[in-house]
Design a protein around this motif. Structure first.
Motif, PDB file in Angstrom:
ATOM      1  N   VAL A  29       0.840  -1.199   0.000  1.00 54.93           N
ATOM      2  CA  VAL A  29       0.000   0.000   0.000  1.00 54.93           C
ATOM      3  C   VAL A  29       0.871   1.244   0.000  1.00 54.93           C
ATOM      4  CG1 VAL A  29      -1.709   1.378   1.263  1.00 54.93           C
ATOM      5  CG2 VAL A  29      -1.871  -1.097   1.305  1.00 54.93           C
ATOM      6  N   SER A  30       0.521   2.213  -0.835  1.00 57.08           N
ATOM      7  CA  SER A  30       1.173   3.507  -0.687  1.00 57.08           C
ATOM      8  C   SER A  30       0.214   4.640  -0.976  1.00 57.08           C
ATOM      9  CB  SER A  30       2.405   3.613  -1.572  1.00 57.08           C
ATOM     10  OG  SER A  30       3.204   4.684  -1.100  1.00 57.08           O
ATOM     11  N   GLY A  31       0.384   5.713  -0.234  1.00 57.55           N
ATOM     12  CA  GLY A  31      -0.440   6.915  -0.403  1.00 57.55           C
ATOM     13  C   GLY A  31       0.338   7.978  -1.140  1.00 57.55           C
ATOM     14  N   ARG A  76       0.462  12.001  -1.896  1.00 52.50           N
ATOM     15  CA  ARG A  76      -0.100  13.303  -1.518  1.00 52.50           C
ATOM     16  C   ARG A  76      -0.513  14.076  -2.766  1.00 52.50           C
ATOM     17  NH1 ARG A  76       4.071  16.223   0.800  1.00 52.50           N
ATOM     18  NH2 ARG A  76       5.392  14.466   0.243  1.00 52.50           N
ATOM     19  N   PHE A  83      -3.237   4.913  -3.522  1.00 49.53           N
ATOM     20  CA  PHE A  83      -4.364   5.826  -3.385  1.00 49.53           C
ATOM     21  C   PHE A  83      -3.905   7.276  -3.260  1.00 49.53           C
ATOM     22  CE2 PHE A  83      -3.967   7.075   1.034  1.00 49.53           C
ATOM     23  CZ  PHE A  83      -3.126   6.103   1.529  1.00 49.53           C
ATOM     24  N   ALA A 125      -4.064  10.535  -1.273  1.00 52.93           N
ATOM     25  CA  ALA A 125      -4.341  10.805   0.142  1.00 52.93           C
ATOM     26  C   ALA A 125      -5.000  12.174   0.309  1.00 52.93           C
ATOM     27  CB  ALA A 125      -3.045  10.714   0.939  1.00 52.93           C
ATOM     28  N   HIS A 145      -5.680  13.371   4.054  1.00 50.27           N
ATOM     29  CA  HIS A 145      -4.455  13.910   4.658  1.00 50.27           C
ATOM     30  C   HIS A 145      -4.231  15.362   4.247  1.00 50.27           C
ATOM     31  CE1 HIS A 145      -2.570  10.388   6.555  1.00 50.27           C
ATOM     32  NE2 HIS A 145      -3.033   9.667   5.545  1.00 50.27           N
ATOM     33  N   TYR A 174      -2.135  12.523  12.133  1.00 52.00           N
ATOM     34  CA  TYR A 174      -1.708  12.111  10.787  1.00 52.00           C
ATOM     35  C   TYR A 174      -1.177  10.671  10.789  1.00 52.00           C
ATOM     36  CZ  TYR A 174       0.578  12.843   6.165  1.00 52.00           C
ATOM     37  OH  TYR A 174       0.965  12.757   4.857  1.00 52.00           O
ATOM     38  N   MET A 203      -2.616   7.456   8.606  1.00 52.55           N
ATOM     39  CA  MET A 203      -1.700   6.718   7.738  1.00 52.55           C
ATOM     40  C   MET A 203      -1.684   5.226   8.094  1.00 52.55           C
ATOM     41  SD  MET A 203       2.043   8.116   6.729  1.00 52.55           S
ATOM     42  CE  MET A 203       3.115   6.928   5.951  1.00 52.55           C
ATOM     43  N   ASP A 245      -4.747   3.699   6.664  1.00 52.73           N
ATOM     44  CA  ASP A 245      -4.594   3.519   5.208  1.00 52.73           C
ATOM     45  C   ASP A 245      -3.985   2.163   4.872  1.00 52.73           C
ATOM     46  OD1 ASP A 245      -5.410   6.125   4.524  1.00 52.73           O
ATOM     47  OD2 ASP A 245      -3.373   6.926   4.744  1.00 52.73           O
ATOM     48  N   VAL A 246      -3.007   1.786   5.666  1.00 52.91           N
ATOM     49  CA  VAL A 246      -2.229   0.580   5.363  1.00 52.91           C
ATOM     50  C   VAL A 246      -2.873  -0.656   6.006  1.00 52.91           C
ATOM     51  CG1 VAL A 246       0.013  -0.549   5.694  1.00 52.91           C
ATOM     52  CG2 VAL A 246      -0.097   1.879   5.076  1.00 52.91           C
ATOM     53  N   VAL A 287       5.192  -1.217   2.558  1.00 50.97           N
ATOM     54  CA  VAL A 287       4.845   0.162   2.234  1.00 50.97           C
ATOM     55  C   VAL A 287       6.034   0.817   1.515  1.00 50.97           C
ATOM     56  CG1 VAL A 287       3.979   2.334   3.173  1.00 50.97           C
ATOM     57  CG2 VAL A 287       3.502   0.205   4.377  1.00 50.97           C
ATOM     58  N   VAL A 328       7.858   3.591   0.691  1.00 50.18           N
ATOM     59  CA  VAL A 328       8.018   5.025   0.962  1.00 50.18           C
ATOM     60  C   VAL A 328       9.485   5.325   1.238  1.00 50.18           C
ATOM     61  CG1 VAL A 328       5.730   5.575   1.882  1.00 50.18           C
ATOM     62  CG2 VAL A 328       7.448   4.562   3.384  1.00 50.18           C
ATOM     63  N   GLN A 354       9.574   8.739   5.854  1.00 46.43           N
ATOM     64  CA  GLN A 354       8.339   8.170   6.401  1.00 46.43           C
ATOM     65  C   GLN A 354       8.610   7.048   7.414  1.00 46.43           C
ATOM     66  OE1 GLN A 354       5.190   9.356   5.606  1.00 46.43           O
ATOM     67  NE2 GLN A 354       6.332  10.946   4.526  1.00 46.43           N
TER      68      GLN A 354
HETATM   69  N1  TRP Z   1       2.588  10.513   4.344  1.00 45.77           N
HETATM   70  C1  TRP Z   1       2.865  10.121   2.988  1.00 45.77           C
HETATM   71  C2  TRP Z   1       3.713  11.205   2.329  1.00 45.77           C
HETATM   72  O1  TRP Z   1       3.867  12.272   2.881  1.00 45.77           O
HETATM   73  C3  TRP Z   1       1.584   9.912   2.189  1.00 45.77           C
HETATM   74  C4  TRP Z   1       0.755   8.803   2.755  1.00 45.77           C
HETATM   75  C5  TRP Z   1      -0.460   8.912   3.348  1.00 45.77           C
HETATM   76  C6  TRP Z   1       1.090   7.431   2.764  1.00 45.77           C
HETATM   77  N2  TRP Z   1      -0.919   7.702   3.722  1.00 45.77           N
HETATM   78  C7  TRP Z   1      -0.007   6.762   3.389  1.00 45.77           C
HETATM   79  C8  TRP Z   1       2.194   6.699   2.317  1.00 45.77           C
HETATM   80  C9  TRP Z   1       0.016   5.382   3.578  1.00 45.77           C
HETATM   81  C10 TRP Z   1       2.199   5.326   2.515  1.00 45.77           C
HETATM   82  C11 TRP Z   1       1.111   4.676   3.129  1.00 45.77           C
HETATM   83  O2  TRP Z   1       4.217  11.003   1.242  1.00 45.77           O
END
Ligand code: TRP
Length: 331
Positions: free
Chosen positions: A5-7, A9, A38, A40, A43, A126, A130, A133-134, A142, A144, A148
């Protein structure tokens, strides 16, 4: 095959540094793992965007990622705010997230320092959002960057704490996905070692930049007075241009200019012109795809609904099971 999973921004267009960093790795991973990517957007509310900016930023990011090659059939590509289960898990995790640990997070402390007039509860929590999300996908990995790492550690704490509290082996403890040496680092045009959007308009080249803009940015890139001794080492700003050439131009072109540098015959203007044309050729398909997708709201709607539908297969299951574990019984 791992669950990944990755978010992302929603901060606007992708530049070459993003492309050769995270994005290319996402594209590779979508072929090898069960990936959830996804946008985010929850966030991003910590900074209070206007409704128009919020929507515009989400759309830009979606269009850019699709143009760069994320495949909504292979990966699950969705918008965070389309999945209400994420907010429910966020609420549940917050009940076991402690003020002390949240206040100790480096990114939070940084905000307290830089924007003292907007320290809202969303910023404080935050890391719980996060984690939701995962954990909502029970993901193991993840992808990142190092920045992170602390957020990942909190995620593991929340997962383990939940398991301990309810005496279950429910949530896996997610770890960072390391792409290792494969990462190609793209330098900035201002002489800095990293291309970054925060360093002003002339540091980064975006996949969506028009040819004239690319030419202008590269012609303005920082250099020096030129070499005076044969084979002398290149100062950082000059090394950066060669680095870009190595990634984006042919080997012959790179060698040609490298020889001119080593024999003190280089004219930076010529190098920049060649580099600009090579960047324009490289970005051409992305630029065209971005334009095409941007006006195709119908297709974007389809992508987002397909993503939400696929994401909810796991998110609704997790929430059902978590509610059961916690003791919310159906009457
Ligand atoms: N915090 C991450 C960033 O600043 C973005 C993010 C939000 C994220 N939710 C997440 C990354 C879940 C990995 C998994 O880039």
């Amino acid at each position: 095959m791992d669950i990944v999973v990755s978010g992302i921004r929603p901060t606007g267009n992708l530049h070459l540094g993003n492309y050769f960093g995270a994005v290319k790795n996402f594209i590779k991973m979508q072929n090898e793992h069960k990936c959830y990517f996804f946008i985010a957007d929850y966030h991003s509310l910590t900074t209070h965007p206007t409704p128009a900016d919020l929507h515009g930023n989400v759309k830009n990011v979606l269009v850019n990622f699709l143009a760069a090659g994320l495949d909504p059939e292979k990966a699950t590509l969705y918008i965070q705010s389309d999945i209400p289960e994420v907010t429910e898990l966020y609420l549940l995790l917050n009940m076991n997230a402690y003020l002390g640990e949240l206040e100790r997070v480096a990114s939070f402390k940084e905000k307290v320092r830089t924007q003292p007039d907007n320290i809202n509860a969303g910023l404080l929590t935050y890391p719980t959002l996060m984690a939701a999300d995962v954990l909502i996908h029970k993901a193991a990995k993840v992808p990142v960057g190092k920045d992170q790492e602390q957020h990942l550690e909190m995620m593991r704490n929340f997962a383990n704490r939940f398991n301990r509290m309810y005496k279950v082996e429910y949530f896996p403890a997610p770890v960072a996905f390391n792409f290792g040496e494969e990462l190609i680092k793209i330098p900035g045009l201002d002489g800095s070692t990293k291309m970054s959007k925060s360093e002003g308009d002339y540091n980064a080249i975006y996949l969506s930049d028009e040819p004239e803009v690319i030419r202008k940015k590269i012609m303005r890139a920082v250099t020096d007075a030129g070499p005076t001794v044969e084979n002398q080492p290149k100062p950082q700003p000059v090394e950066n241009l060669f680095q870009l050439m190595k990634v984006l131009s042919t080997t012959d072109t790179y060698e040609h200019f490298n020889n001119l540098y080593n024999t003190c015959q280089i004219r930076y203007g010529d190098l920049k012109k060649q580099l600009a044309e090579d960047v324009i050729v490289f970005t051409h398909p992305f630029r065209e795809k971005i334009k095409e997708l941007f006006v195709n709201d119908n297709y974007l709607h389809k992508v987002a609904s397909l993503g939400a539908e696929k994401a909810r297969e796991s998110t609704s299951r997790t929430i059902r099971e978590v509610r059961e574990i916690i003791g919310f019984k159906v009457f």
